[in-house]
Scaffold this active site. Structure first.
Site, PDB file in Angstrom:
ATOM      1  N   ARG A 199       0.707  -1.410   0.123  1.00 54.87           N
ATOM      2  CA  ARG A 199      -0.090  -0.027  -0.023  1.00 54.87           C
ATOM      3  C   ARG A 199       0.758   1.287  -0.043  1.00 54.87           C
ATOM      4  NH1 ARG A 199      -4.631   2.165   3.416  1.00 54.87           N
ATOM      5  NH2 ARG A 199      -3.131   1.023   5.577  1.00 54.87           N
ATOM      6  N   ASP A 497      -5.094   1.257  13.404  1.00 58.11           N
ATOM      7  CA  ASP A 497      -4.144   1.806  12.490  1.00 58.11           C
ATOM      8  C   ASP A 497      -4.371   3.347  12.712  1.00 58.11           C
ATOM      9  OD1 ASP A 497      -6.258   2.600  10.568  1.00 58.11           O
ATOM     10  OD2 ASP A 497      -5.013   1.264   9.291  1.00 58.11           O
TER      11      ASP A 497
END
Length: 628
Positions: A199, A497
Site C-alpha cells: 500500500r 491504525d
C-alpha cells in the site's frame, strides 16, 4: 529529468544505497514531472472542499454525458462497463484472507525489524498488504526500512531466511497452544504461499526524505510507487508473482486517472507491458462511492478490486458533511458496516465490482478489516472470536471474496469461513444494477438513530489521544483500548491504525461544533439526557482521559512518552477538535511534529499550519526538518 533534480535528505543515499539504487534514482527522475500534477489535484481537492462548505452543497453523481477528467472515457460508458478492465491474475483469484501491517518496526535492528515480514509471509494469509501508509510509522527512516525489508524478503536474502526460520518456530509454538497443532509444516514452502501486496501512501502526503532541487516537496505516492516496483519487479516476475498495489484515499475518478498515468509511465520506463502492475483501491472516501465505476474505468487494465474499510470511510463522511449542522454521528461503536450510510456504501461497492467490463471481466471485493486479536482472558477471547467469525460470515453472505485481518494470529481463525465454501471468489455474483438517483445519493449519507453518550465520548478521546501518542513513538498501528479498560482482560485490545484515531476526533469535532445532544444520563460527569456537548464538557473529559494515560502502567502507555509525545498528542487533539474551521487531516498535525518531542516547538508548528490553512487555504505537508 536529470537525477540531480531529486535531492535526498542528509546521507540517506549512501546509507540506503540498496533502496536508492541507480535504477530507482533514474525512475524517480523519470517520474518527477508528475509531482506538479499531484499538487494540482490536491489543490483542487481543497478548493472543492471549501466550496462545498461555503455553499452548503452535497456531493453528487457525475454528469453522465461528460468525460471522466484526465481520460477520454465518457461517464456513461464507464457506468455501463464499456471500457477495458483487467483479467484477475492467478495469484489474486483466491484472496480469502489478506493480512495488513507494516514490514518494519521503529528504532529496531534489521533482524528485529524484518520479523514483521516473516510473520506476514508465514501467516497462511492468501495475501499480505505491507503498509507504507496508515499502519507504518514515519519517524526517522521507517519508510526506507520498510522498503529495505520487503526487498530483502522478496529476494529471499540470508538474513531474512534466518529470521523466518526462527519466527516459524515461535508461530508454531503459539499454534500448538491455541489450536492444538502446528500450522506451519514446511516454513520454506510456506513463504511462497502469500501474495505480496504494497500500500503506497496517498496523494495527499509528501515524502520525508526527497525534495526537488528547487526545494519543492515531493509526492509520497510517487516515491512509494517507484521504490517498491523498481526494487522488486524483477524478483516478483521471476517467481511468477504479480506486482500488486493498494491505492488509498482516492476521492475522484480524476485522481484515479492520474494514478493510472503514473503507473503506465513507470511500466513504460521499465519496459513492462501496460497493465502488468495491478491495483486494488481502498474505498476510503465518500466522494469515491459516487464514482465507483468511473474510478474502475479510469484505472482500466490495472484495476483488480475494491476494499471496503471502516475508519477512513467514516472520517471522510464526517469531513464531507462538516458544514451541515444536522449531520451528527453517534458513538463510534454504533457505526458498523450494517449502519445507515455504511450499509449503502458497501452495497454500491459490491454492485460495482460485479458489473462486467467490455470483455466480461468482473473485479474483486475484499471486505473490511478484523481488528480483534486473540490476546486476553478466555472469556474475552471467546466472545471476540465469535464476533470476528460473525463479521466474516456476514461479509461472505453479502458477496465479498475475502476480508482483512490486522494480526497474523487471526488468519487461521477467520480463513475457514471462506475455506468451507470451496469457491476461490464470488466474482460475477448477480446483484441489482447500479443506479444514480437522488435516493441513492441520499442513502450514502443516511444517519440512523443511535446513542451519543459520555461513555462514548470518553472512548473517543482516550483512543484518539493514544493514537496520537503512538504516532509520535513511531507506531501508526498499535493494539489499544480505552483507558478505563486497562487491566480488564475481558475487554480485548483492538489492532488498528492511524485512521481510527482520526475518525474519533472527527466525531468529537461534530459533537462540539454542532452541539450534539447526549442521549443518556451519566452520573459520574453530571450530564443528563438531553444535555448539549459543550466546550466545557469537552475540556473536562479531555483532561480526565489524559490524566488516566499519565497514570497508566508502562504496558499501556510508555513512561518516556508521558513527558514527550503524549503532551504533544494532547495539544493536537485540543486544536483539531477545538478549531472552528475543521482541519482537513488530523494526520497533518502529527506529520509536522514527527521526531519532535518539544511541546513548545509543536505548538509553534501547529500555529504555523493553521495560519497557512486559514490565510491561504493550503495544507502544510512537507518535512519541516528537511529544508532546501
Amino acid at each position: 529529468m536529470d537525477n540531480s533534480a531529486i535531492i535526498i535528505r542528509d546521507n540517506l543515499k549512501e546509507i540506503y544505497e540498496d533502496v536508492y539504487s541507480s535504477d530507482v534514482l533514474h525512475a524517480l527522475a523519470h517520474m518527477a514531472p508528475f509531482n506538479v500534477e499531484v499538487k494540482k489535484l490536491m489543490n483542487i481537492r481543497l478548493r472543492r472542499r471549501k466550496e462545498r462548505s461555503q455553499n452548503g452543497s452535497r456531493i453528487t453523481f457525475l454528469n453522465p454525458e461528460t468525460n471522466i477528467a484526465g481520460t477520454n472515457i465518457k461517464v456513461s460508458d464507464a457506468r455501463e462497463g464499456n471500457f477495458e478492465g483487467a483479467e484477475i491474475p492467478a495469484d489474486l483469484q483466491r484472496q480469502w484472507i489478506q493480512g495488513t501491517g507494516p514490514g518494519a518496526k521503529p528504532n529496531a535492528s534489521l533482524e528485529s525489524s524484518i520479523r514483521n515480514v516473516a510473520y506476514a509471509l508465514l501467516s497462511g494469509a492468501d495475501g499480505w498488504m505491507f503498509d507504507g501508509e496508515d499502519a507504518l510509522g514515519q519517524v526517522s527512516t521507517m519508510s526506507l526500512d520498510n522498503q529495505r525489508n520487503l526487498k530483502l524478503a522478496i529476494q529471499r536474502s540470508p538474513v531474512f531466511l534466518s529470521v523466518a526460520e526462527e519466527v516459524a518456530s515461535q508461530m508454531n509454538s503459539w499454534s500448538r497452544t491455541f489450536f492444538g497443532h502446528e500450522k506451519i509444516q514446511d516454513w520454506k514452502e510456506q513463504l511462497n504461499f502469500t501474495t505480496k501486496i504494497f500500500r503506497a501512501r496517498g496523494l495527499h502526503l509528501d515524502d520525508r526524505h526527497l525534495r526537488l532541487a528547487d526545494g519543492a516537496s515531493f509526492s509520497a505516492s510517487i516515491a512509494d510507487l517507484v521504490l517498491y516496483v523498481v526494487n522488486n519487479y524483477k524478483s516478483l516476475l521471476a517467481s511468477d508473482s504479480s506486482i500488486v498495489l493498494y491505492l488509498p484515499k482516492i476521492q475522484t475518478a480524476e485522481e484515479a486517472a492520474l494514478w493510472n498515468r503514473m503507473i503506465s509511465a513507470l511500466e513504460n520506463h521499465l519496459e513492462l507491458k501496460d497493465g502488468t502492475i495491478k491495483v486494488y483501491v481502498l474505498v476510503e472516501q465518500l466522494e469515491a462511492t459516487y464514482q465507483l465505476m468511473e474510478i474502475r474505468a479510469a484505472l482500466g487494465k490495472h484495476f483488480v478490486g475494491y476494499n471496503t474499510g471502516r475508519w477512513d470511510y467514516i472520517n471522510s463522511v464526517s469531513d464531507a458533511m462538516a458544514w451541515d449542522s444536522t449531520f451528527i454521528n453517534p458513538n463510534i461503536e454504533s457505526i458498523g458496516m450494517t449502519y445507515g450510510y455504511m450499509r449503502n456504501y458497501e452495497d454500491r461497492v459490491r454492485r460495482a465490482v460485479n458489473t462486467p467490463d467490455i470483455n466480461g471481466n468482473f473485479a474483486l471485493w475484499q471486505g473490511g478489516m478484523e481488528p480483534n486479536i486473540p490476546v486476553g482472558s478466555s472469556e474475552g477471547v471467546n466472545a471476540s472470536m465469535k464476533k470476528a467469525l460473525a463479521g466474516a460470515e456476514r461479509e461472505l453472505s453479502e458477496g465479498a471474496s475475502g476480508k482483512w485481518v490486522a494480526h497474523w494470529k487471526m488468519v487461521h481463525i477467520v480463513r475457514p469461513v471462506w475455506e468451507k465454501t470451496g469457491q476461490a471468489n464470488q466474482m460475477g455474483r448477480t446483484f441489482e444494477k447500479l443506479s444514480y438517483t437522488q435516493e441513492d445519493a441520499d442513502g450514502l449519507i443516511y444517519l440512523e438513530p443511535a446513542p451519543r453518550t459520555i461513555r462514548g465520548a470518553r472512548n473517543l478521546l482516550s483512543v484518539g489521544l493514544q493514537y496520537g501518542n503512538a504516532f509520535g513513538q513511531g507506531m501508526q498501528a498499535a493494539a489499544l483500548k480505552p483507558a478505563d479498560f486497562f487491566g480488564d482482560d475481558n475487554v480485548l485490545y483492538l489492532m488498528e491504525d492511524m485512521a481510527t484515531g482520526e475518525i474519533r476526533l472527527s466525531i468529537l469535532w461534530e459533537w462540539l461544533h454542532k452541539q450534539a445532544v447526549i442521549t443518556e444520563v451519566d452520573a459520574e460527569s453530571g450530564v443528563n439526557e438531553g444535555d448539549v456537548f459543550t466546550p466545557e464538557l469537552f475540556s473536562k473529559l479531555l483532561q480526565e482521559e489524559y490524566d488516566k494515560l499519565l497514570n497508566a502502567s508502562d504496558k499501556d502507555v510508555y513512561a518516556a512518552s508521558k513527558y514527550t509525545t503524549l503532551p504533544i498528542a494532547k495539544s493536537i487533539v485540543e486544536k483539531y477538535v477545538g478549531e472552528e474551521k475543521k482541519i482537513p487531516w488530523f494526520i497533518d498535525l502529527l506529520n509536522i511534529n514527527l521526531n519532535n518531542v518539544d511541546l513548545k516547538i509543536a505548538e509553534k508548528r501547529i500555529a504555523l499550519y493553521l495560519k497557512l490553512l486559514n490565510d491561504k487555504g493550503e495544507r502544510m505537508t512537507e518535512n519541516l526538518d528537511f529544508i532546501v
